[in-house]
Design a protein around this motif. Structure first.
Motif, short mmCIF file in Angstrom:
data_model
loop_
_atom_site.label_atom_id
_atom_site.label_comp_id
_atom_site.label_asym_id
_atom_site.label_seq_id
_atom_site.Cartn_x
_atom_site.Cartn_y
_atom_site.Cartn_z
N SER A 86 14.41 77.43 49.15
CA SER A 86 15.72 78.07 49.27
C SER A 86 16.68 77.14 49.99
N PHE A 87 17.97 77.24 49.64
CA PHE A 87 19.00 76.37 50.19
C PHE A 87 20.21 77.23 50.54
N LYS A 88 20.71 77.10 51.75
CA LYS A 88 21.85 77.90 52.21
C LYS A 88 23.01 76.97 52.54
N SER A 89 24.11 77.18 51.84
CA SER A 89 25.37 76.48 52.12
C SER A 89 25.22 74.96 52.15
N ILE A 90 24.51 74.42 51.18
CA ILE A 90 24.36 72.96 51.10
C ILE A 90 25.39 72.43 50.10
N SER A 91 26.34 71.66 50.61
CA SER A 91 27.45 71.20 49.78
C SER A 91 27.10 69.99 48.93
N SER A 92 26.04 69.27 49.28
CA SER A 92 25.68 68.04 48.58
C SER A 92 24.43 68.22 47.73
N ILE A 93 24.52 67.91 46.45
CA ILE A 93 23.34 68.00 45.59
C ILE A 93 22.32 66.93 45.96
N ASP A 94 22.79 65.84 46.56
CA ASP A 94 21.87 64.78 47.00
C ASP A 94 20.86 65.33 47.99
N LYS A 95 21.33 66.19 48.90
CA LYS A 95 20.43 66.78 49.90
C LYS A 95 19.45 67.74 49.23
N VAL A 96 19.93 68.49 48.27
CA VAL A 96 19.05 69.42 47.55
C VAL A 96 17.95 68.66 46.83
N LEU A 97 18.32 67.62 46.10
CA LEU A 97 17.34 66.83 45.35
C LEU A 97 16.36 66.11 46.27
N ASN A 98 16.85 65.69 47.42
CA ASN A 98 15.98 65.00 48.37
C ASN A 98 14.91 65.95 48.91
N LEU A 99 15.30 67.22 49.14
CA LEU A 99 14.33 68.21 49.59
C LEU A 99 13.31 68.54 48.49
N ILE A 100 13.80 68.63 47.25
CA ILE A 100 12.88 68.88 46.13
C ILE A 100 11.92 67.70 45.97
N LYS A 101 12.45 66.51 46.12
CA LYS A 101 11.63 65.31 46.00
C LYS A 101 10.51 65.29 47.02
N GLY A 102 10.74 65.85 48.20
CA GLY A 102 9.71 65.87 49.24
C GLY A 102 8.52 66.73 48.90
N ASN A 103 8.66 67.61 47.90
CA ASN A 103 7.56 68.51 47.54
C ASN A 103 7.11 68.40 46.09
N THR A 104 7.77 67.55 45.33
CA THR A 104 7.39 67.38 43.92
C THR A 104 7.39 65.89 43.58
N ALA A 105 6.74 65.56 42.49
CA ALA A 105 6.59 64.15 42.08
C ALA A 105 7.78 63.69 41.26
N ILE A 106 8.94 63.57 41.92
CA ILE A 106 10.13 63.11 41.20
C ILE A 106 10.84 61.98 41.95
N ASN A 107 11.61 61.22 41.19
CA ASN A 107 12.59 60.29 41.72
C ASN A 107 13.92 60.64 41.06
N TYR A 108 15.02 60.22 41.67
CA TYR A 108 16.31 60.48 41.04
C TYR A 108 17.32 59.41 41.45
N THR A 109 18.28 59.21 40.57
CA THR A 109 19.39 58.31 40.85
C THR A 109 20.69 59.03 40.54
N ILE A 110 21.74 58.72 41.30
CA ILE A 110 23.04 59.36 41.11
C ILE A 110 24.08 58.29 40.81
N ALA A 111 24.79 58.47 39.70
CA ALA A 111 25.88 57.58 39.32
C ALA A 111 27.09 58.43 38.97
N GLY A 112 28.02 58.54 39.90
CA GLY A 112 29.16 59.42 39.69
C GLY A 112 28.71 60.87 39.69
N ASN A 113 28.98 61.58 38.60
CA ASN A 113 28.51 62.97 38.50
C ASN A 113 27.32 63.11 37.55
N THR A 114 26.67 61.99 37.25
CA THR A 114 25.48 61.99 36.39
C THR A 114 24.24 61.70 37.22
N ILE A 115 23.23 62.53 37.06
CA ILE A 115 21.98 62.38 37.82
C ILE A 115 20.83 62.21 36.85
#
Length: 353
Positions: free
Chosen positions: A316-345
């Motif tokens: 769960s996420f409360k009042s998180i304005s940055s998707i980078d923070k959301v993805l970083n938390l998901i990454k800590g519990n799942t086997a993913i990597n991600y890159t952000i370029a502008g508004n494309t992830i």
């Protein structure tokens, strides 16, 4: 019933303004003869197609001509003498109905109000009857200016939470979506009907709602389904993965791709928490989560690996304005990597985990 009575009933039924008794009369008339059924199906199909026309390009004369041509059934020559009286009556009735429906449509087009919410936003509005509606990102709500006078009907594309104000029993609150219509019997419910989702979903917080299918070329009208407090009804579209119907759900025994589940009151925020700036995932797939995040943060997520799309995540996420923070938390519990370029992830699988 004479032609005039049939005309009025069909118009009320097609425009979702008929009461239960009138609905029963229409269905009885439709089932009385195959020609009645064909007549109604063609009329309804044309009416639905007209609803999707752009208001700024409507030409009433052309619409009338198209409507009349599309709905008058073709009768083979060898049957003309045998059924002439029936056809003459049907043609007369079509003339009356097309005039009434085109007039009704043109009036509605000119008096329709629309509320849009872009990706990345949430909007709260109060309708003239006192009903409060929260619209989620990427959603659109439409209703006529005579709302709460002759009807309490709205059209939704996307997701909304409804807190229905008490109203006259003779004017029910109806929410039309592309595939289903929801009739409010209670007070509070969430409704999710995004065009790019693989399912339709409604969750009742308090009260009760009834859900029925719309008629189109590919589906038959389904029986009304009642959803009670703390229940979730999810209907998967035909192209989605098949889900079995529970044997003890007698109301659903003839339907496919339907799930009805009970939700603990402590977990209701999974379905309506978005209006309070809360994101809750409870075993959702990354594919489902990506659609939510795209709308919430106004981004485009690329995730081509099917195995990756089916990874499940809870959090769960409360009042998180940055998707980078959301993805970083998901990454800590799942086997993913991600890159952000502008508004494309771009999300890829982390094979090191």
């Amino acid at each position: 019933m004479d032609n005039e009575e049939i005309k009025l009933l069909l118009v009320k039924y097609i425009t979702r303004e008929a009461d239960e008794k009138e609905v029963g009369q229409v269905k009885e008339w439709i089932n009385a003869h195959p020609e009645n059924e064909q007549y109604f199906a063609q009329l309804y199909e044309t009416w639905q197609n007209m609803l999707y026309l752009q208001p700024d390009v409507i030409n009433e004369e052309k619409a009338f001509a198209k409507f009349s041509a599309a709905t008058i059934p073709h009768v083979p020559k060898y049957r003309v003498l045998a059924v002439w009286s029936k056809v003459a009556a049907a043609v007369a009735l079509f003339g009356l109905l097309t005039a009434v429906l085109v007039s009704h449509y043109s009036k509605n087009v000119q008096s329709t109000r629309q509320v849009f919410v872009n990706n990345g936003g949430v909007k709260k509005i109060v309708l003239s009857d006192g009903t409060t509606v929260w619209l989620n990102a990427g959603s659109k709500l439409k209703y006529n200016t005579d709302f709460n006078k002759t009807n309490r009907t709205v059209y939704l594309e996307g997701e909304a939470f409804f807190d229905i104000a008490p109203g006259s029993k003779t004017i029910p609150f109806l929410v039309n979506t592309k595939n289903y219509t929801i009739r409010d019997i209670g007070t509070k419910f969430n409704l999710k009907a995004y065009a790019n989702d693989s399912f339709f979903e409604t969750t009742v917080v308090k009260g009760e709602v009834a859900v029925e299918g719309n008629i189109d070329n590919n589906t038959r009208e389904m029986n009304r389904i009642y959803v009670k407090p703390h229940q979730v009804l999810r209907i998967y579209y035909p192209s989605a993965e098949k889900y079995a119907v529970k044997q003890d759900d007698k109301e659903l025994k003839n339907l496919n791709e339907i799930q009805v589940s009970q939700v603990d009151s402590a977990k209701m925020d999974r379905y309506d928490g978005w209006k309070d700036d809360l994101l809750v995932f409870d075993g959702n797939t990354l594919d489902e989560i990506s659609k939510v995040l795209e709308r919430r943060y106004n981004v485009k997520i690329i995730m081509d690996d099917a195995e990756l799309q089916n990874i499940r995540y809870s959090g769960s996420f409360k009042s998180i304005s940055s998707i980078d923070k959301v993805l970083n938390l998901i990454k800590g519990n799942t086997a993913i990597n991600y890159t952000i370029a502008g508004n494309t992830i771009n999300i890829t699988k982390n094979n090191k985990n």
